[in-house]
Design an enzyme around this catalytic site. Structure first.
Site, short mmCIF file in Angstrom:
data_model
loop_
_atom_site.label_atom_id
_atom_site.label_comp_id
_atom_site.label_asym_id
_atom_site.label_seq_id
_atom_site.Cartn_x
_atom_site.Cartn_y
_atom_site.Cartn_z
N HIS A 168 -59.64 14.70 131.46
CA HIS A 168 -59.07 13.80 130.46
C HIS A 168 -57.86 14.45 129.79
O HIS A 168 -56.76 13.86 129.77
CB HIS A 168 -60.16 13.49 129.41
CG HIS A 168 -59.71 12.62 128.28
ND1 HIS A 168 -60.07 11.29 128.19
CD2 HIS A 168 -58.96 12.86 127.19
CE1 HIS A 168 -59.55 10.77 127.10
NE2 HIS A 168 -58.86 11.71 126.46
N GLU A 169 -58.04 15.66 129.28
CA GLU A 169 -56.93 16.35 128.62
C GLU A 169 -55.85 16.74 129.62
O GLU A 169 -54.66 16.76 129.30
CB GLU A 169 -57.44 17.58 127.86
CG GLU A 169 -58.50 17.29 126.81
CD GLU A 169 -58.09 16.26 125.77
OE1 GLU A 169 -56.87 16.02 125.60
OE2 GLU A 169 -58.98 15.67 125.14
N HIS A 216 -53.51 13.88 129.92
CA HIS A 216 -52.53 13.90 128.83
C HIS A 216 -51.41 14.90 129.13
O HIS A 216 -50.22 14.61 128.97
CB HIS A 216 -53.20 14.31 127.52
CG HIS A 216 -54.05 13.26 126.89
ND1 HIS A 216 -53.62 11.96 126.71
CD2 HIS A 216 -55.29 13.33 126.35
CE1 HIS A 216 -54.59 11.27 126.10
NE2 HIS A 216 -55.61 12.08 125.88
N HIS A 255 -49.06 13.85 131.80
CA HIS A 255 -48.21 12.79 131.25
C HIS A 255 -47.03 13.44 130.51
O HIS A 255 -45.87 13.06 130.68
CB HIS A 255 -49.04 11.92 130.30
CG HIS A 255 -48.44 10.59 130.00
ND1 HIS A 255 -49.11 9.64 129.26
CD2 HIS A 255 -47.25 10.03 130.32
CE1 HIS A 255 -48.35 8.56 129.14
NE2 HIS A 255 -47.22 8.78 129.77
#
Length: 598
Positions: A388-389, A392, A395
């Site tokens: 999940h991180e 980020h 991105h």
């Protein structure tokens, strides 16, 4: 007894390497001095911005330089504070940064009002100038705020309040992350420390007495501090109402959604879709109660794995391997960069005393996209947290390499798509590798629980935020009792008749850090809904679908979030993505029933 280590006891290889920001404390202090000096130059641009496109461009270039230095200083200060909030030097550094940033905001506060005051016909001509064109995205987004920007003096007064406005949030963090000592929980392996980070581990313990003990001990401490916590939260609500009124928004919610150009109908559609599917959620809780063979399902029973005999353990390195392998469809560049970052300096891996709980990714234009973790080898959710991180951070990595500083920063609305997109691929990957029905059932439970946590639960939080802000705006007293009553009503609606609530259960509404950043949490739910749609599109598509998604990551802040998502292949103004995600939830529950029955 297991002990939470001090920061100095953590191996250097398990800490993030912040050299991409500053190689030493002295470098940070030197840059801070440079920032403070640069701030004093702002006044020379006052009353000049309408005179020529060159003068406006010069000011915008100055603002970029100032902004990059401030972001770099702030990133380092916040990361150091997050790794150990109890360290006096870290507290001092954050205070110095906040003071300098507040001064910077005050000294440059005239710029936005002055730009928005430029007559439209003159601004139209300015947009044709070559030095202005790189700032067209920034200026168009700024001009959208024209009805809500105040006078020069009013903006300066507001900027001077920035530091004091952080009091409620900082006090909440200091109380819950540093001052509150939750003690220990007795387990078969001996006493173990209870903390914000370890709480989730206790809730998945197969020993119900351990879960119950941890839950009650955790919330009993919140009960002791409930009046303080309610006062801090009410203070944050008052501040939200104050800012929405003085900036002439219809409500706190409309103010929060305005920057992303997200219609309030998107928020309302989310709540409506989830409300219409609560029956499916209640069916799942009924199944959980049956599988666990309980007379009553309590809130400390809703996270424990239903397949008890499965023991899942990943070392940090094994977790990285699983994450990278699951994302191979995105190509070598994505995977190679992510693997190298996760293993070599992006991540602060393990818990230490004074460290912020949970996890986050903190990208910046000049530094690496750092990740804070409190990784635990026996918690499968932490492998999902890592990907999940990592979503980020990738991105951020793509955004900084494809956009100028003035519009590289994407919105939280978009960020939650990139992170939960990765989780979908990890779920598929692990399910394919599962070699027995018990493991498959375990993973199905994980996917189900994630949709509950990210769509159902975050929507419940979003409803709470809307309700309590609405109370404040209508002059209805927001007290400890009204907050608890409102939250308890939502707990009953969402968990349904199969789940028993404890007396202290409604205190959960006073422990959610995101509530101090109003109307943030709905983006988790919309983000996962979009991510499920996009992951299905990429998994079942080809080169175009993959490139559409990577194009979304590269777009940064160059477009409004609904526009960038539409180009990637999903329309969030329609209820379809949310309904499809909730349809997948029902499908997963049915698959779980069949798998358990085999």
């Amino acid at each position: 007894m297991n002990k939470i280590p001090e920061r100095k006891e953590i191996k250097e290889s398990d800490k993030w390497n912040l050299d991409s920001l500053f190689k030493s404390e002295e470098e940070w202090e030197k840059e801070l001095a440079e920032f403070n000096k640069l701030v004093t130059e702002a006044s020379k641009y006052k009353n000049t911005l309408a005179s020529s496109p060159e003068k406006l461009a010069e000011c915008l270039e100055y603002l970029n330089k100032l902004g990059m230095i401030e972001e770099k200083l702030g990133s380092y200060a916040h990361l150091k504070y997050s790794e150990d909030a109890g360290d006096n030097k870290n507290q001092e550094k954050l205070a110095k940064y906040t003071s300098a940033a507040t001064k910077g905001e005050a000294e440059t506060s005239f710029i936005s009002p002055e730009i928005t005051a430029i007559p439209e016909n003159i601004m139209a001509k300015f947009f044709e100038h070559n030095r202005i064109k790189p700032f067209s995205v920034y200026l168009n987004k700024l001009l959208k705020f024209k009805p809500h920007i105040l006078s020069d003096n009013e903006e300066k007064l507001l900027a001077l309040q920035i530091e004091s406005n952080q009091t409620a949030k900082k006090a909440f963090s200091a109380l819950t992350d540093v001052d509150m000592d939750f003690g220990t929980v007795v387990t078969k392996e001996g006493e173990k420390p209870l903390s914000q980070s370890t709480f989730s581990s206790f809730l998945i313990d197969q020993d119900r007495d351990v879960r119950k003990s941890a839950y009650n001990k955790f919330y009993n401490l919140y009960d002791i501090h409930k009046h303080t916590l309610a006062t801090l939260f009410a203070g944050s609500l008052h501040l939200d109402v104050y800012h929405s009124k003085i900036r002439k928004y219809d409500s706190c919610r409309s103010r929060a959604l305005f920057p992303d150009k997200v219609p309030e109908s998107v928020y309302d559609n989310l709540v409506s879709c989830v409300r219409n599917n609560l029956g499916e959620l209640h069916k799942y809780y009924r199944l959980r109660k049956e599988v666990l063979k309980l007379d009553a399902l309590h809130l400390y029973d809703v996270y424990v794995p239903l397949v008890s005999e499965i023991k899942v353990k990943h070392s940090y390195e094994q977790a990285v391997t699983a994450v990278v392998e699951s994302l191979s469809i995105l190509g070598d560049e994505y995977c190679d960069v992510l693997r190298n970052g996760l293993l070599n300096g992006w991540v602060d891996r393990y818990e230490n005393k004074g460290k912020r709980s949970g996890a986050f990714s903190a990208g910046s234009f000049t530094g690496e996209p750092y990740i804070l973790m409190n990784f635990k080898e026996d918690v499968l959710r932490d492998v999902f947290t890592l990907t999940h991180e990592g979503g980020h951070s990738m991105h951020s990595w793509y955004s900084t390499r494809n956009n100028p500083f003035q519009h590289y920063s994407y919105t939280i609305f978009e960020a939650e798509v990139a992170s939960t997109f990765n989780e979908q691929f990890l779920a598929v990957h692990l399910h394919k590798k599962a070699d027995n029905n018990n493991m498959k059932a375990y993973l199905l439970c994980k996917q189900i629980d994630d949709i509950i946590a990210t769509i159902f639960r975050q929507t419940m939080f979003a409803e709470f935020e809307h309700k309590v802000h609405d109370m404040m705006e209508k002059g209805i007293p927001v007290t400890l009792e009204s907050l608890r009553t409102t939250y308890r009503g939502l707990l009953k609606d969402y968990f349904g008749p199969e789940t028993a609530l404890e007396t202290v259960s409604d205190l959960e509404g006073l422990r959610i850090p995101h509530f101090y950043r109003a109307f943030y949490v709905y983006k988790y739910a919309t983000g996962l809904s979009a991510a499920i749609a996009l992951s299905e599109r990429v998994l079942n598509g080809g080169e175009k679908e993959k490139n559409d998604y990577l194009g979304f990551l590269k777009s940064g802040g160059s477009k409004y979030p609904l526009e960038s998502l539409k180009l990637a292949g999903v329309d969030m103004e329609s209820p379809e993505p949310v309904n499809a995600a909730l349809g997948k939830f029902s499908t997963l529950v049915e698959a779980l029933k069949k798998t358990i029955a085999l």
